[in-house]
Design a protein around this motif. Structure first.
Motif, PDB file in Angstrom:
ATOM      1  N   PHE A  98      14.167 -11.134  38.879  1.00  0.00           N
ATOM      2  CA  PHE A  98      14.979 -10.015  39.339  1.00  0.00           C
ATOM      3  C   PHE A  98      16.103 -10.497  40.254  1.00  0.00           C
ATOM      4  O   PHE A  98      17.240 -10.021  40.159  1.00  0.00           O
ATOM      5  CB  PHE A  98      14.096  -9.003  40.075  1.00  0.00           C
ATOM      6  N   ALA A  99      15.804 -11.446  41.153  1.00  0.00           N
ATOM      7  CA  ALA A  99      16.842 -11.980  42.037  1.00  0.00           C
ATOM      8  C   ALA A  99      17.930 -12.685  41.233  1.00  0.00           C
ATOM      9  O   ALA A  99      19.123 -12.587  41.560  1.00  0.00           O
ATOM     10  CB  ALA A  99      16.218 -12.936  43.051  1.00  0.00           C
ATOM     11  N   TRP A 100      17.546 -13.394  40.186  1.00  0.00           N
ATOM     12  CA  TRP A 100      18.524 -14.072  39.327  1.00  0.00           C
ATOM     13  C   TRP A 100      19.430 -13.057  38.639  1.00  0.00           C
ATOM     14  O   TRP A 100      20.650 -13.244  38.551  1.00  0.00           O
ATOM     15  CB  TRP A 100      17.775 -14.913  38.312  1.00  0.00           C
ATOM     16  N   LEU A 101      18.845 -11.953  38.142  1.00  0.00           N
ATOM     17  CA  LEU A 101      19.646 -10.909  37.507  1.00  0.00           C
ATOM     18  C   LEU A 101      20.602 -10.262  38.503  1.00  0.00           C
ATOM     19  O   LEU A 101      21.753  -9.964  38.164  1.00  0.00           O
ATOM     20  CB  LEU A 101      18.728  -9.840  36.911  1.00  0.00           C
ATOM     21  N   ALA A 102      20.131 -10.042  39.727  1.00  0.00           N
ATOM     22  CA  ALA A 102      21.003  -9.447  40.744  1.00  0.00           C
ATOM     23  C   ALA A 102      22.170 -10.375  41.063  1.00  0.00           C
ATOM     24  O   ALA A 102      23.313  -9.927  41.237  1.00  0.00           O
ATOM     25  CB  ALA A 102      20.195  -9.140  42.007  1.00  0.00           C
ATOM     26  N   ARG A 103      21.906 -11.675  41.142  1.00  0.00           N
ATOM     27  CA  ARG A 103      22.986 -12.633  41.417  1.00  0.00           C
ATOM     28  C   ARG A 103      23.974 -12.679  40.261  1.00  0.00           C
ATOM     29  O   ARG A 103      25.196 -12.731  40.474  1.00  0.00           O
ATOM     30  CB  ARG A 103      22.383 -14.025  41.659  1.00  0.00           C
ATOM     31  N   ARG A 104      23.485 -12.621  39.031  1.00  0.00           N
ATOM     32  CA  ARG A 104      24.388 -12.602  37.876  1.00  0.00           C
ATOM     33  C   ARG A 104      25.248 -11.342  37.878  1.00  0.00           C
ATOM     34  O   ARG A 104      26.442 -11.390  37.579  1.00  0.00           O
ATOM     35  CB  ARG A 104      23.585 -12.665  36.582  1.00  0.00           C
ATOM     36  N   ASP A 105      24.646 -10.208  38.221  1.00  0.00           N
ATOM     37  CA  ASP A 105      25.414  -8.962  38.268  1.00  0.00           C
ATOM     38  C   ASP A 105      26.531  -9.042  39.302  1.00  0.00           C
ATOM     39  O   ASP A 105      27.636  -8.536  39.078  1.00  0.00           O
ATOM     40  CB  ASP A 105      24.497  -7.785  38.588  1.00  0.00           C
ATOM     41  N   ARG A 106      26.261  -9.660  40.445  1.00  0.00           N
ATOM     42  CA  ARG A 106      27.312  -9.820  41.456  1.00  0.00           C
ATOM     43  C   ARG A 106      28.443 -10.690  40.920  1.00  0.00           C
ATOM     44  O   ARG A 106      29.621 -10.413  41.172  1.00  0.00           O
ATOM     45  CB  ARG A 106      26.729 -10.432  42.734  1.00  0.00           C
ATOM     46  N   GLN A 107      28.111 -11.742  40.186  1.00  0.00           N
ATOM     47  CA  GLN A 107      29.141 -12.599  39.602  1.00  0.00           C
ATOM     48  C   GLN A 107      29.983 -11.835  38.590  1.00  0.00           C
ATOM     49  O   GLN A 107      31.215 -11.935  38.582  1.00  0.00           O
ATOM     50  CB  GLN A 107      28.488 -13.807  38.926  1.00  0.00           C
ATOM     51  N   VAL A 108      29.324 -11.047  37.742  1.00  0.00           N
ATOM     52  CA  VAL A 108      30.047 -10.277  36.729  1.00  0.00           C
ATOM     53  C   VAL A 108      30.955  -9.247  37.386  1.00  0.00           C
ATOM     54  O   VAL A 108      32.122  -9.084  36.999  1.00  0.00           O
ATOM     55  CB  VAL A 108      29.049  -9.599  35.760  1.00  0.00           C
TER      56      VAL A 108
END
Length: 205
Positions: A98-108
């Motif tokens: 979940f933390a990885w997905l949240a970090r990817r969303d911030r990048q996007v």
């Protein structure tokens, strides 16, 4: 998603002025479409649900352990510790996922905002709103949130002493809360993206 799989950020201002404007606009349109798909595509929604399913699996192990502890015999206690360990072994990686997905969303989101500010074109940008994506996320997420909240309230309200144990109630309420939180996260993301898209890509007037 590793950063190298994402479109690159826009060139710095001093380099942007030297590049061909039509080429930059073509890249911008392509990157914005790709980033929009990654941000609110069906694949992203399914991925969020997959993370939720892993959390639910981990909570199921915890729930089985909780039920085993309530029997108070030696074999059940051993089974309870085993289930609790398995639950932790699933929940901890799910938290990292979940933390990885949240970090990817911030990048996007950062790349979307950066490219949206380059060479704006109201006529072309209006098509990038893609409101149906936000609507799909919103409706699916609200349905999940309603189901989870309804399950939690129904289990809590219908539980009767002697007919259900604390473990059974806690397990089912926990599953409902996982659904509710997942739905709220998806709905909030859809609403935030739509509000941003309306401001960033105004209709041509």
């Amino acid at each position: 998603m590793p950063r190298r799989d994402l479109p690159p950020p826009p060139p710095p201002a001093h380099l942007l002025a030297r590049l061909d404007r039509d080429t930059v606009r073509a890249d911008r349109a392509r990157f914005l479409r790709e980033l929009g798909r990654r941000s609110l595509g069906i694949g992203g929604l399914l991925l969020l649900w997959a993370v939720s399913a892993v959390f639910a699996l981990g909570w199921s192990f915890v729930g089985m352990g909780w039920l085993a502890f309530e029997t108070h015999d030696g074999l059940s206690l051993a089974l309870g510790y085993l289930c609790a360990t398995l639950g932790a072994g699933v929940l901890v990686p799910a938290g990292f996922w979940f933390a990885w997905l949240a970090r990817r969303d911030r990048q996007v989101r950062g790349l979307l905002r950066a490219w949206a500010g380059v060479y704006r074109d109201a006529a072309a940008d209006a098509r990038l709103r893609a409101p149906w994506r936000s609507l799909t996320w919103l409706l699916a997420s609200l349905a999940m949130a309603a189901a989870g909240l309804g399950l939690s309230f129904w289990i809590a309200a219908s539980a009767r002493p002697g007919s259900e144990t604390y473990g059974e109630v806690g397990y089912l309420v926990g599953l409902g809360m996982i659904l509710w939180i997942t739905g709220l996260l998806g709905a909030a993301k859809a609403a935030a993206h739509f509000r941003w898209a309306v401001r960033a890509f105004p209709r041509a007037g």
